[in-house]
Design a protein around this motif. Structure first.
Motif, PDB file in Angstrom:
ATOM      1  N   SER A  78       0.843  -1.206   0.000  1.00 28.80           N
ATOM      2  CA  SER A  78       0.000   0.000   0.000  1.00 28.80           C
ATOM      3  C   SER A  78       0.878   1.256   0.000  1.00 28.80           C
ATOM      4  CB  SER A  78      -1.027  -0.037   1.139  1.00 28.80           C
ATOM      5  OG  SER A  78      -0.536   0.537   2.307  1.00 28.80           O
ATOM      6  N   PHE A  79       2.038   1.199   0.646  1.00 31.71           N
ATOM      7  CA  PHE A  79       2.972   2.339   0.568  1.00 31.71           C
ATOM      8  C   PHE A  79       3.396   2.563  -0.888  1.00 31.71           C
ATOM      9  CE2 PHE A  79       4.842   1.215   5.032  1.00 31.71           C
ATOM     10  CZ  PHE A  79       3.614   1.491   5.597  1.00 31.71           C
ATOM     11  N   ALA A  80       3.655   1.450  -1.580  1.00 32.03           N
ATOM     12  CA  ALA A  80       4.082   1.535  -2.978  1.00 32.03           C
ATOM     13  C   ALA A  80       3.044   2.288  -3.804  1.00 32.03           C
ATOM     14  CB  ALA A  80       4.295   0.124  -3.537  1.00 32.03           C
ATOM     15  N   LYS A  81       1.779   1.945  -3.588  1.00 32.76           N
ATOM     16  CA  LYS A  81       0.706   2.575  -4.362  1.00 32.76           C
ATOM     17  C   LYS A  81       0.545   4.048  -3.992  1.00 32.76           C
ATOM     18  CE  LYS A  81      -1.841  -1.715  -5.129  1.00 32.76           C
ATOM     19  NZ  LYS A  81      -2.955  -2.566  -4.643  1.00 32.76           N
ATOM     20  N   MET A  82       0.596   4.336  -2.687  1.00 29.70           N
ATOM     21  CA  MET A  82       0.456   5.729  -2.253  1.00 29.70           C
ATOM     22  C   MET A  82       1.603   6.573  -2.793  1.00 29.70           C
ATOM     23  SD  MET A  82      -0.848   5.602   1.710  1.00 29.70           S
ATOM     24  CE  MET A  82       0.258   4.469   2.475  1.00 29.70           C
ATOM     25  N   GLY A  83       2.795   6.015  -2.764  1.00 26.67           N
ATOM     26  CA  GLY A  83       3.969   6.751  -3.237  1.00 26.67           C
ATOM     27  C   GLY A  83       3.877   7.044  -4.726  1.00 26.67           C
ATOM     28  N   ALA A  84       3.466   6.038  -5.485  1.00 23.44           N
ATOM     29  CA  ALA A  84       3.350   6.212  -6.936  1.00 23.44           C
ATOM     30  C   ALA A  84       2.260   7.230  -7.263  1.00 23.44           C
ATOM     31  CB  ALA A  84       3.066   4.873  -7.609  1.00 23.44           C
ATOM     32  N   ASP A  85       1.148   7.165  -6.528  1.00 22.53           N
ATOM     33  CA  ASP A  85       0.065   8.138  -6.704  1.00 22.53           C
ATOM     34  C   ASP A  85       0.551   9.559  -6.476  1.00 22.53           C
ATOM     35  OD1 ASP A  85      -1.958   6.517  -7.387  1.00 22.53           O
ATOM     36  OD2 ASP A  85      -3.075   6.674  -5.506  1.00 22.53           O
ATOM     37  N   TYR A  86       1.273   9.748  -5.387  1.00 18.96           N
ATOM     38  CA  TYR A  86       1.752  11.086  -5.061  1.00 18.96           C
ATOM     39  C   TYR A  86       2.677  11.603  -6.157  1.00 18.96           C
ATOM     40  CZ  TYR A  86       3.599  15.084  -2.517  1.00 18.96           C
ATOM     41  OH  TYR A  86       3.956  16.351  -2.137  1.00 18.96           O
ATOM     42  N   LEU A  87       3.629  10.777  -6.543  1.00 22.47           N
ATOM     43  CA  LEU A  87       4.597  11.203  -7.568  1.00 22.47           C
ATOM     44  C   LEU A  87       3.913  11.548  -8.877  1.00 22.47           C
ATOM     45  CD1 LEU A  87       7.967   9.264  -7.720  1.00 22.47           C
ATOM     46  CD2 LEU A  87       7.501  11.574  -6.923  1.00 22.47           C
ATOM     47  N   SER A  88       2.934  10.739  -9.268  1.00 31.50           N
ATOM     48  CA  SER A  88       2.323  11.014 -10.563  1.00 31.50           C
ATOM     49  C   SER A  88       1.360  12.202 -10.476  1.00 31.50           C
ATOM     50  CB  SER A  88       1.635   9.768 -11.130  1.00 31.50           C
ATOM     51  OG  SER A  88       0.594   9.349 -10.290  1.00 31.50           O
ATOM     52  N   HIS A  89       0.542  12.278  -9.432  1.00 29.93           N
ATOM     53  CA  HIS A  89      -0.468  13.342  -9.375  1.00 29.93           C
ATOM     54  C   HIS A  89       0.084  14.675  -8.891  1.00 29.93           C
ATOM     55  CE1 HIS A  89      -3.414   9.844  -9.257  1.00 29.93           C
ATOM     56  NE2 HIS A  89      -3.469  10.399 -10.456  1.00 29.93           N
ATOM     57  N   VAL A  90       0.970  14.656  -7.921  1.00 24.00           N
ATOM     58  CA  VAL A  90       1.462  15.924  -7.382  1.00 24.00           C
ATOM     59  C   VAL A  90       2.745  16.380  -8.079  1.00 24.00           C
ATOM     60  CG1 VAL A  90       2.228  17.120  -5.284  1.00 24.00           C
ATOM     61  CG2 VAL A  90       0.340  15.479  -5.162  1.00 24.00           C
ATOM     62  N   GLU A  91       3.625  15.439  -8.386  1.00 27.70           N
ATOM     63  CA  GLU A  91       4.913  15.816  -8.983  1.00 27.70           C
ATOM     64  C   GLU A  91       4.951  15.641 -10.489  1.00 27.70           C
ATOM     65  OE1 GLU A  91       7.498  17.338  -7.713  1.00 27.70           O
ATOM     66  OE2 GLU A  91       6.466  17.530  -5.797  1.00 27.70           O
ATOM     67  N   GLY A  92       3.900  15.067 -11.040  1.00 29.43           N
ATOM     68  CA  GLY A  92       3.840  14.935 -12.491  1.00 29.43           C
ATOM     69  C   GLY A  92       4.805  13.916 -13.092  1.00 29.43           C
ATOM     70  N   VAL A  93       5.248  12.963 -12.280  1.00 25.45           N
ATOM     71  CA  VAL A  93       6.110  11.893 -12.821  1.00 25.45           C
ATOM     72  C   VAL A  93       5.199  10.877 -13.506  1.00 25.45           C
ATOM     73  CG1 VAL A  93       7.739  10.046 -12.245  1.00 25.45           C
ATOM     74  CG2 VAL A  93       7.787  12.207 -10.959  1.00 25.45           C
ATOM     75  N   GLU A  94       5.438  10.660 -14.789  1.00 22.83           N
ATOM     76  CA  GLU A  94       4.561   9.755 -15.527  1.00 22.83           C
ATOM     77  C   GLU A  94       4.855   8.301 -15.219  1.00 22.83           C
ATOM     78  OE1 GLU A  94       3.723  10.041 -19.825  1.00 22.83           O
ATOM     79  OE2 GLU A  94       4.191  12.185 -19.515  1.00 22.83           O
ATOM     80  N   ASN A  95       3.831   7.568 -14.874  1.00 24.11           N
ATOM     81  CA  ASN A  95       3.940   6.125 -14.704  1.00 24.11           C
ATOM     82  C   ASN A  95       5.168   5.735 -13.863  1.00 24.11           C
ATOM     83  OD1 ASN A  95       3.109   3.523 -15.072  1.00 24.11           O
ATOM     84  ND2 ASN A  95       4.124   3.278 -17.060  1.00 24.11           N
TER      85      ASN A  95
END
Lengths: 311, 311
Positions: free
Chosen positions: A149-166
């Motif tokens: 679940s940390f993995a998913k939350m981290g990826a969500d944050y990076l993509s939605h807030v920091e704009g890192v694609e995929n």
């Protein structure tokens, strides 16, 4: 957008917090609410007294976070979190005790559905890359499911807030091969492989900064050991450079070169540049600014929080 | 004193191993036994062919250590360990696979009575101080009781081999206060407090090098994360210094200063200077030399092994 600022927490509170909040309000067109000692806040230039929420209690660093959150109902952090919960503000920024903010986040704001535990990341900005390492202190023991679940939350944050694609997600481990590690990471590897389309594999601690995935996942114990090991070496190098520069054989030219090196190269490792860290997995946006935050750090923290609110 | 050398393991085998062993024999008045490819060993100047034990198999880095030890009976490491077990030699030095040496140590030489698991330390020489961090890779999961036995083995080694009087023992943890940490370290704290008269308390990763106990105890996962995090930063600083030195604005004076700095200050963090690490908790003395060991490193390794044998 209404932003609540804990004006009791942090080394430079309330002045730096309030001034940073006022500056951010101009830049980002948001409305700051100041929680803390009204007498100290109102005297700061530019503060509208109508937006000051006086709090008679404060939480100290040596208190048990959970107990403090339960008992000190009139502390800045507890009042700000209740206002967040009840939608009177849209987000909270605090430079105070991480433990208290986490405990308050869990008990007052509460977790998102399906999230077992909130997590605390650090954002590492390496060259032009933005990486996220989590957990670094909220969860000392973590099951493989929690790591997922940390993995998913981290990826969500990076993509939605920091704009890192995929964003790719790696697992902090003692070797790169599958099958390496302790029981926790061996099991997590299987789980990540099954559930994360963008699983990068294991990441060794020496590669986290420069040769790794966008998100690096570990429990709070390993994350803390990793960050503090890095800090220890950085501190040592800074100290050694300073001592070297004070020797008599050190010319102004060398001093200039070394000063520039220390600022640029060692500065690149300074994860406090990001302004702070979001608390992930909660129902509402909370941002932990660094304890040493100055005015500028509060502006950066506000910028990140606003992105979180919008997403 | 008879010392067995694994002449198959390490980047510079067999030449550097054999030459180092011959040099050590002169300095410490011990008798070297050479295990490996006889054709390659006998041609080296000074080797007495009667002390060469030809081995027809060799263990590669990518093999499962346990399987390799069981199957390759005619490898240098397996034959040397059997000779150690049966008292034909007094100690073994190998620069080969750590995993194979550990597995062989456990299965062939076997553990000391009362010791649940062997442990792998690193020796950190910081200024005039010698510290020992363990475990750094042999035990990925460790119970609090195992950590206690590591604490005792580490303190024994430091006092008997390194002459550190009454070494203090700390526990690697995320904070210095009692009650910090994960389940393992919280329980270990209690156990250490009850059983170690010289218990130092918790040690944070950032303080291990310069503000901590003589022995620092952790499981192999945390130890590995800590060492590799440090390596990552050291590697980054070295790289950044080199890149900086290649810029055009860099004068010979700056180059000289930086070169000296890199050698002295960063060199002080290089734990490979010790020559290798002992395997702790086994019935007989085994020493793991670094894979990159040169002649001098083998001499240092022999020196440490002889101290272990004497104690």
């Amino acid at each position: 957008m209404k932003i609540a600022y804990d004006c009791q927490g942090g080394d430079n509170a309330p002045e730096a917090i309030v001034r940073g909040a006022l500056k951010a309000a101009e830049v980002f067109n948001c409305t700051p609410y100041f929680y803390g000692d009204a007498d100290r806040i109102k005297v700061i230039d530019g503060v509208d007294p109508d937006y000051v929420i006086h709090c008679s209690e404060s939480i100290e660093g040596d208190e048990s976070p959970t107990m403090a959150i339960r008992k000190k109902k009139d502390s800045a952090i507890v009042r700000a979190l209740f206002d967040l919960k009840e939608d009177r503000v849209d987000g909270v920024i605090s430079a105070g005790s991480t433990g208290a903010l986490l405990a308050g986040g869990m008990f007052i704001v509460s977790r998102q559905e399906g999230v077992e535990r909130a997590a605390l990341p650090v954002i590492l900005t390496v060259g032009s890359q933005t990486k996220l390492l989590l957990d670094v202190g909220a969860n000392m023991d973590a099951s493989p499911e929690m790591l997922l679940s940390f993995a998913k939350m981290g990826a969500d944050y990076l993509s939605h807030v920091e704009g890192v694609e995929n964003p790719s997600v790696g697992l902090l481990n003692v070797g790169t091969e599958k099958g390496k590690g302790n029981r926790q990471t061996k099991d997590a590897y299987e789980l990540f492989e099954e559930n994360l389309p963008n699983f990068y594999g294991n990441v060794e601690a020496r590669d986290v900064l420069f040769k790794s995935s966008d998100v690096i996942v570990c429990d709070g114990f390993a994350g803390n050991v990793m960050l503090k090991s890095m800090e220890g070496v950085i501190g040592y190098v800074q100290h050694a450079l300073k001592s070297g520069l004070m020797r008599e054989d050190c010319s102004p030219e060398v001093q200039a070169w070394v000063g520039k090196f220390a600022k640029e190269a060692l500065g690149a490792l300074d994860y406090t540049r990001y302004g702070g860290v979001p608390l992930l997995g909660l129902k509402k946006p909370l941002f932990k600014a660094h304890g040493s935050s100055d005015e500028e750090a509060i502006v950066s923290a506000t910028k990140a929080l606003i992105k979180m609110i919008k997403e």
